[in-house]
Motif scaffolding. Sequence first.
Motif, PDB file in Angstrom:
ATOM      1  N   GLU A 187       0.688  -1.080  -0.079  1.00 51.13           N
ATOM      2  CA  GLU A 187       0.183   0.060  -0.077  1.00 51.13           C
ATOM      3  C   GLU A 187       0.846   1.278  -0.100  1.00 51.13           C
ATOM      4  OE1 GLU A 187      -2.903  -0.025   3.011  1.00 51.13           O
ATOM      5  OE2 GLU A 187      -3.946  -1.837   2.464  1.00 51.13           O
ATOM      6  N   ASP A 188       2.317   1.126   0.625  1.00 55.90           N
ATOM      7  CA  ASP A 188       2.929   2.338   0.751  1.00 55.90           C
ATOM      8  C   ASP A 188       4.151   2.387  -0.121  1.00 55.90           C
ATOM      9  OD1 ASP A 188       1.104   3.467   2.752  1.00 55.90           O
ATOM     10  OD2 ASP A 188       2.279   2.405   4.442  1.00 55.90           O
ATOM     11  N   SER A 189       4.406   1.117  -0.606  1.00 51.57           N
ATOM     12  CA  SER A 189       5.784   1.103  -1.258  1.00 51.57           C
ATOM     13  C   SER A 189       5.730  -0.329  -2.258  1.00 51.57           C
ATOM     14  CB  SER A 189       6.946   1.166  -0.429  1.00 51.57           C
ATOM     15  OG  SER A 189       6.871   0.110   0.505  1.00 51.57           O
ATOM     16  N   ASP A 190       6.385  -0.245  -3.399  1.00 49.67           N
ATOM     17  CA  ASP A 190       6.652  -1.344  -4.030  1.00 49.67           C
ATOM     18  C   ASP A 190       8.051  -1.402  -4.093  1.00 49.67           C
ATOM     19  OD1 ASP A 190       3.985  -1.426  -4.819  1.00 49.67           O
ATOM     20  OD2 ASP A 190       4.221   0.142  -6.369  1.00 49.67           O
TER      21      ASP A 190
END
Length: 390
Positions: free
Chosen positions: A219-222
């Motif tokens: 949700e916040d980073s890949d």
Amino acid sequence: MKYIRFAIAVICVFTIFCGFTSAAEETEEQIQYAETIVSIGDEIELEQGYTADIVDVNSDNGELWLKLYLDEEKVKEGFVKENNPFRYVRTIEDEDDEETDYLIFNFSLQGTKKENGQTSSKILIKQYRDPAIDLNNYLILDKTVSVGIGSEVELKKDYTIEASNLDENTVTITLRKNGNVVKEEENMGEEDVFAYTRTSGDRIMTIFMGKVGSIFEGEDSDVVFLENVVQRTDADIGEGIQIEIDVPAENPGNEQITIYYTLNGDADTVEVYLEGDLIDTRQNLDEGTYSADIEKLSRGEYNIEIKAVTSEEGVVTESATLKVGDTLGKGEDEEQGEDIIEKAQNISSAAENAADKINETASALEKVPAPGAFFAIFILLGAWMWCRKG
């Protein structure tokens, strides 16, 4: 019944034997992952003192006969065929007199190239560390590196690695040195190997390699996880191909412009881009200086980018700014400066004219007798008073 039991026993023994056999063959860290094209008589210098000689090539299918040497002593010879790689397994005895088999090389056939009546073979070389030989010049060995999508991670010796363009579990991986792209690979998925290899004469070196282990989308980073990451120093193979761009200092608007670029090595392909649009392509360039023509441009600043692709599938880019005519900002500043200079000149000229008039009037008055001068002043004063009343 006893035959059935005997058959089951044989199968069990065979299974256990196969298990021990497969378990006995081990691999250390992978240190080479290189695709290269070879022909009859080629000698390939590899890591840890190994070399491979190409004895012969099948003109029909590209299959080849290979001899492998360690410190100039032959350790194995055999054939590289389609779906049948050439493998070298070395048996090493430890301090307890226990023997272990280590896979050191795997040569596999990737394709065939025919040109000018000669057949060449494209092979993939996988080399693993020989535990019996000291390993020098390695900066990173068998590490896992996490790279956030859209961000760069610093490696050793001015190299960086970046992951971008996440799309359906594939990414683009870009390796840079001193800010210049040296290798970029698109659509890389899990288990794919990213490798940057350089050659110098017969010497082949994998400078950087890593396997795409997994791609995590949160949700916040890949994040992309590169596994089995290896980096070795490139100090003993030179700087690689470099590009110098020569842009003319003065470029009149609406006229054809010629720029020049210099390569310090060979390149398979060189592409010239203007503001991201491809304007010139050349193939199979040697070391030297080349030109590219740019059609008529209006006044302004333009970005020039030159991309060179080497035989090791490395990519090097260099950019420069092309200024055509006077740039808008510079033109406005110059126009304002010219206006100021012109106004100052006008004021100076007016002041000089006024001074001349005063001098002329003073000279004229000096020539008039005193009563006449008084009468003239009286008339002028009267005229001034009459004008004020009007």
